[in-house]
Motif scaffolding. Structure first.
Motif, PDB file in Angstrom:
ATOM      1  N   GLY A 177       0.831  -1.193   0.000  1.00 52.75           N
ATOM      2  CA  GLY A 177       0.000   0.000   0.000  1.00 52.75           C
ATOM      3  C   GLY A 177       0.865   1.243   0.000  1.00 52.75           C
ATOM      4  O   GLY A 177       2.097   1.164  -0.044  1.00 52.75           O
ATOM      5  N   VAL A 178       0.212   2.388   0.058  1.00 54.64           N
ATOM      6  CA  VAL A 178       0.910   3.668   0.029  1.00 54.64           C
ATOM      7  C   VAL A 178       0.543   4.464   1.274  1.00 54.64           C
ATOM      8  O   VAL A 178      -0.643   4.639   1.579  1.00 54.64           O
ATOM      9  CB  VAL A 178       0.554   4.484  -1.226  1.00 54.64           C
ATOM     10  N   PHE A 179       1.547   4.933   1.994  1.00 49.72           N
ATOM     11  CA  PHE A 179       1.347   5.855   3.104  1.00 49.72           C
ATOM     12  C   PHE A 179       1.590   7.277   2.615  1.00 49.72           C
ATOM     13  O   PHE A 179       2.574   7.541   1.906  1.00 49.72           O
ATOM     14  CB  PHE A 179       2.309   5.547   4.248  1.00 49.72           C
ATOM     15  N   VAL A 180       0.676   8.172   2.993  1.00 51.41           N
ATOM     16  CA  VAL A 180       0.813   9.589   2.648  1.00 51.41           C
ATOM     17  C   VAL A 180       0.923  10.382   3.942  1.00 51.41           C
ATOM     18  O   VAL A 180       0.035  10.297   4.806  1.00 51.41           O
ATOM     19  CB  VAL A 180      -0.393  10.082   1.823  1.00 51.41           C
ATOM     20  N   LEU A 181       1.999  11.139   4.082  1.00 53.02           N
ATOM     21  CA  LEU A 181       2.244  11.942   5.279  1.00 53.02           C
ATOM     22  C   LEU A 181       2.016  13.415   4.959  1.00 53.02           C
ATOM     23  O   LEU A 181       2.542  13.925   3.954  1.00 53.02           O
ATOM     24  CB  LEU A 181       3.670  11.758   5.797  1.00 53.02           C
ATOM     25  N   ARG A 182       1.234  14.075   5.799  1.00 54.78           N
ATOM     26  CA  ARG A 182       1.068  15.506   5.656  1.00 54.78           C
ATOM     27  C   ARG A 182       2.380  16.214   5.988  1.00 54.78           C
ATOM     28  O   ARG A 182       3.277  15.642   6.615  1.00 54.78           O
ATOM     29  CB  ARG A 182      -0.040  16.010   6.588  1.00 54.78           C
ATOM     30  N   SER A 183       2.511  17.456   5.602  1.00 51.94           N
ATOM     31  CA  SER A 183       3.717  18.227   5.907  1.00 51.94           C
ATOM     32  C   SER A 183       3.948  18.255   7.413  1.00 51.94           C
ATOM     33  O   SER A 183       3.045  18.575   8.187  1.00 51.94           O
ATOM     34  CB  SER A 183       3.563  19.652   5.373  1.00 51.94           C
ATOM     35  N   GLY A 184       5.148  17.870   7.832  1.00 48.51           N
ATOM     36  CA  GLY A 184       5.501  17.867   9.246  1.00 48.51           C
ATOM     37  C   GLY A 184       5.030  16.649  10.018  1.00 48.51           C
ATOM     38  O   GLY A 184       5.297  16.543  11.220  1.00 48.51           O
ATOM     39  N   ALA A 185       4.340  15.712   9.366  1.00 47.54           N
ATOM     40  CA  ALA A 185       3.813  14.536  10.055  1.00 47.54           C
ATOM     41  C   ALA A 185       4.904  13.489  10.267  1.00 47.54           C
ATOM     42  O   ALA A 185       5.914  13.459   9.559  1.00 47.54           O
ATOM     43  CB  ALA A 185       2.651  13.930   9.276  1.00 47.54           C
ATOM     44  N   SER A 186       4.661  12.623  11.230  1.00 51.74           N
ATOM     45  CA  SER A 186       5.588  11.534  11.526  1.00 51.74           C
ATOM     46  C   SER A 186       4.822  10.243  11.769  1.00 51.74           C
ATOM     47  O   SER A 186       3.700  10.267  12.291  1.00 51.74           O
ATOM     48  CB  SER A 186       6.423  11.854  12.774  1.00 51.74           C
ATOM     49  N   ILE A 187       5.421   9.137  11.396  1.00 48.69           N
ATOM     50  CA  ILE A 187       4.959   7.817  11.831  1.00 48.69           C
ATOM     51  C   ILE A 187       5.879   7.435  12.983  1.00 48.69           C
ATOM     52  O   ILE A 187       7.090   7.291  12.787  1.00 48.69           O
ATOM     53  CB  ILE A 187       5.027   6.781  10.702  1.00 48.69           C
ATOM     54  N   PRO A 188       5.344   7.313  14.202  1.00 49.24           N
ATOM     55  CA  PRO A 188       6.206   7.112  15.377  1.00 49.24           C
ATOM     56  C   PRO A 188       7.027   5.832  15.286  1.00 49.24           C
ATOM     57  O   PRO A 188       6.730   4.929  14.493  1.00 49.24           O
ATOM     58  CB  PRO A 188       5.201   7.040  16.543  1.00 49.24           C
ATOM     59  N   LEU A 189       8.045   5.771  16.124  1.00 49.42           N
ATOM     60  CA  LEU A 189       8.911   4.598  16.191  1.00 49.42           C
ATOM     61  C   LEU A 189       8.070   3.349  16.477  1.00 49.42           C
ATOM     62  O   LEU A 189       7.322   3.300  17.448  1.00 49.42           O
ATOM     63  CB  LEU A 189       9.958   4.800  17.290  1.00 49.42           C
ATOM     64  N   HIS A 190       8.184   2.360  15.603  1.00 45.69           N
ATOM     65  CA  HIS A 190       7.382   1.143  15.721  1.00 45.69           C
ATOM     66  C   HIS A 190       8.150  -0.038  15.154  1.00 45.69           C
ATOM     67  O   HIS A 190       9.170   0.136  14.488  1.00 45.69           O
ATOM     68  CB  HIS A 190       6.046   1.296  14.982  1.00 45.69           C
ATOM     69  N   ASP A 191       7.644  -1.249  15.411  1.00 45.02           N
ATOM     70  CA  ASP A 191       8.353  -2.446  14.978  1.00 45.02           C
ATOM     71  C   ASP A 191       7.534  -3.249  13.977  1.00 45.02           C
ATOM     72  O   ASP A 191       6.372  -2.932  13.676  1.00 45.02           O
ATOM     73  CB  ASP A 191       8.742  -3.326  16.179  1.00 45.02           C
ATOM     74  N   HIS A 192       8.178  -4.312  13.452  1.00 42.32           N
ATOM     75  CA  HIS A 192       7.577  -5.211  12.459  1.00 42.32           C
ATOM     76  C   HIS A 192       7.988  -6.638  12.841  1.00 42.32           C
ATOM     77  O   HIS A 192       8.893  -7.215  12.220  1.00 42.32           O
ATOM     78  CB  HIS A 192       8.068  -4.876  11.051  1.00 42.32           C
ATOM     79  N   PRO A 193       7.350  -7.224  13.862  1.00 44.45           N
ATOM     80  CA  PRO A 193       7.814  -8.513  14.406  1.00 44.45           C
ATOM     81  C   PRO A 193       7.837  -9.632  13.369  1.00 44.45           C
ATOM     82  O   PRO A 193       6.823  -9.949  12.753  1.00 44.45           O
ATOM     83  CB  PRO A 193       6.786  -8.815  15.513  1.00 44.45           C
ATOM     84  N   GLY A 194       9.012 -10.220  13.175  1.00 45.43           N
ATOM     85  CA  GLY A 194       9.148 -11.353  12.269  1.00 45.43           C
ATOM     86  C   GLY A 194       8.876 -11.017  10.819  1.00 45.43           C
ATOM     87  O   GLY A 194       8.580 -11.912  10.019  1.00 45.43           O
ATOM     88  N   MET A 195       9.000  -9.754  10.436  1.00 45.23           N
ATOM     89  CA  MET A 195       8.607  -9.318   9.096  1.00 45.23           C
ATOM     90  C   MET A 195       9.775  -8.711   8.331  1.00 45.23           C
ATOM     91  O   MET A 195      10.706  -8.154   8.907  1.00 45.23           O
ATOM     92  CB  MET A 195       7.478  -8.279   9.212  1.00 45.23           C
ATOM     93  N   ASN A 196       9.701  -8.849   7.010  1.00 45.76           N
ATOM     94  CA  ASN A 196      10.590  -8.151   6.093  1.00 45.76           C
ATOM     95  C   ASN A 196       9.828  -6.966   5.512  1.00 45.76           C
ATOM     96  O   ASN A 196       8.594  -6.977   5.435  1.00 45.76           O
ATOM     97  CB  ASN A 196      11.041  -9.063   4.954  1.00 45.76           C
ATOM     98  N   GLY A 197      10.551  -5.952   5.086  1.00 47.46           N
ATOM     99  CA  GLY A 197       9.871  -4.794   4.530  1.00 47.46           C
ATOM    100  C   GLY A 197      10.715  -4.034   3.527  1.00 47.46           C
ATOM    101  O   GLY A 197      11.949  -4.086   3.555  1.00 47.46           O
ATOM    102  N   MET A 198      10.014  -3.355   2.620  1.00 50.39           N
ATOM    103  CA  MET A 198      10.647  -2.463   1.643  1.00 50.39           C
ATOM    104  C   MET A 198       9.809  -1.202   1.546  1.00 50.39           C
ATOM    105  O   MET A 198       8.589  -1.261   1.408  1.00 50.39           O
ATOM    106  CB  MET A 198      10.751  -3.140   0.270  1.00 50.39           C
ATOM    107  N   LEU A 199      10.469  -0.070   1.630  1.00 44.64           N
ATOM    108  CA  LEU A 199       9.806   1.235   1.616  1.00 44.64           C
ATOM    109  C   LEU A 199      10.434   2.071   0.509  1.00 44.64           C
ATOM    110  O   LEU A 199      11.635   2.287   0.503  1.00 44.64           O
ATOM    111  CB  LEU A 199       9.989   1.896   2.981  1.00 44.64           C
ATOM    112  N   LYS A 200       9.609   2.538  -0.437  1.00 49.20           N
ATOM    113  CA  LYS A 200      10.114   3.336  -1.567  1.00 49.20           C
ATOM    114  C   LYS A 200       9.353   4.658  -1.640  1.00 49.20           C
ATOM    115  O   LYS A 200       8.133   4.673  -1.829  1.00 49.20           O
ATOM    116  CB  LYS A 200       9.945   2.573  -2.882  1.00 49.20           C
TER     117      LYS A 200
END
Length: 259
Positions: free
Chosen positions: A84-107
């Motif tokens: 999926g796609v995450f859209v962040l507003r100006s100045g927004a943050s996604i807080p520190l979080h984890d991904h248990p047992g998961m692989n990930g790619m962010l582009k």
């Protein structure tokens, strides 16, 4: 006119993600075979916002009295991966979080983000663990929520950057901050979050020790070499989802994807 039968790039990415992560087991040491991911990374390097019919002025959040700081466009999900796609507003943050047992790619698709990546260090706290003095001090029940981690990297990513990668053991925790305006990124997680299977999302905050808070500039310089040796060992406290963060939904406007 002849029909355009060209396969959309996002469909190729979905197909390759399924092939890449199908049957992939989470490795205890995070040493997954990245050779299998080369083709997927190549496709992600090529994707742009226009391929998904996304642009800063075209995104919109869910209707409501308050606009969420972050919205999510669901593209597809299987037992193997979600995208999926995450859209962040100006100045927004996604807080520190984890991904248990998961692989990930962010582009990143548009804008610029700062990503801070952490590793959880192996081994839990024991009665013999020597804890630093935190500022402010922790209560006794908070000690059970302490996690020792290592700051791996802090880097900026734009649409011209390659993907940010995570594995079950490396760079598995991250915080994402929008810089200089709104930003959007394509997000692939394998396997997807699933609380029933032990893959729930946990949030953390970085704790400050008394030494960190009271050290002067000279003290910081003296400790610089030692800190490099420790590779930025950091203490984290697991917390509930921050009240100022929530994620709304947004329709995905791009090509239909089937897996």
């Amino acid at each position: 006119m002849p029909r355009n039968n060209k396969t959309p790039l996002i469909q190729k990415i979905a197909k390759q993600a399924f092939m890449t992560f199908k049957g992939l087991k989470s490795s205890a040491n995070g040493e997954n075979n990245f050779d299998k991911q080369t083709e997927l990374i190549s496709l992600l390097n090529a994707v742009r916002a226009a391929d998904l019919n996304i642009a800063p002025g075209k995104t919109r959040g869910s209707p409501g009295t308050a606009s969420p700081p972050v919205t999510y466009m669901h593209i597809c999900e299987t037992e193997v991966f979600s995208m999926g796609v995450f859209v962040l507003r100006s100045g927004a943050s996604i807080p520190l979080h984890d991904h248990p047992g998961m692989n990930g790619m962010l582009k990143v698709l548009f804008g610029k983000v700062n990503i801070s990546c952490f590793d959880k260090l192996e081994g839990g706290l024991t009665v013999s663990t020597a804890l630093p003095h935190f500022e402010p001090p922790l209560t006794s029940f908070q000690t059970a929520s302490l996690r020792c981690s290592m700051l791996r990297s802090v880097a900026e990513y734009s649409e011209d950057s390659g993907p940010c990668l995570l594995t079950p053991a490396r760079d598995n925790l991250h915080q994402i901050d929008a810089l200089e305006g709104p930003a959007a990124f394509l997000d692939i997680l394998a396997p997807p979050y699933n609380p029933d299977d032990g893959r729930d999302c946990h949030y953390y905050k970085v704790l400050q020790t008394v030494v960190d808070g009271q050290a002067g500039e000279m003290g910081k310089q003296e400790q610089q070499g030692e800190e490099k040796e420790k590779q930025e060992v950091t203490w984290l406290l697991e917390i509930p989802q921050p009240e100022d963060f929530w994620c709304g939904g947004e329709p995905y406007p791009g090509p239909v994807v089937s897996v």
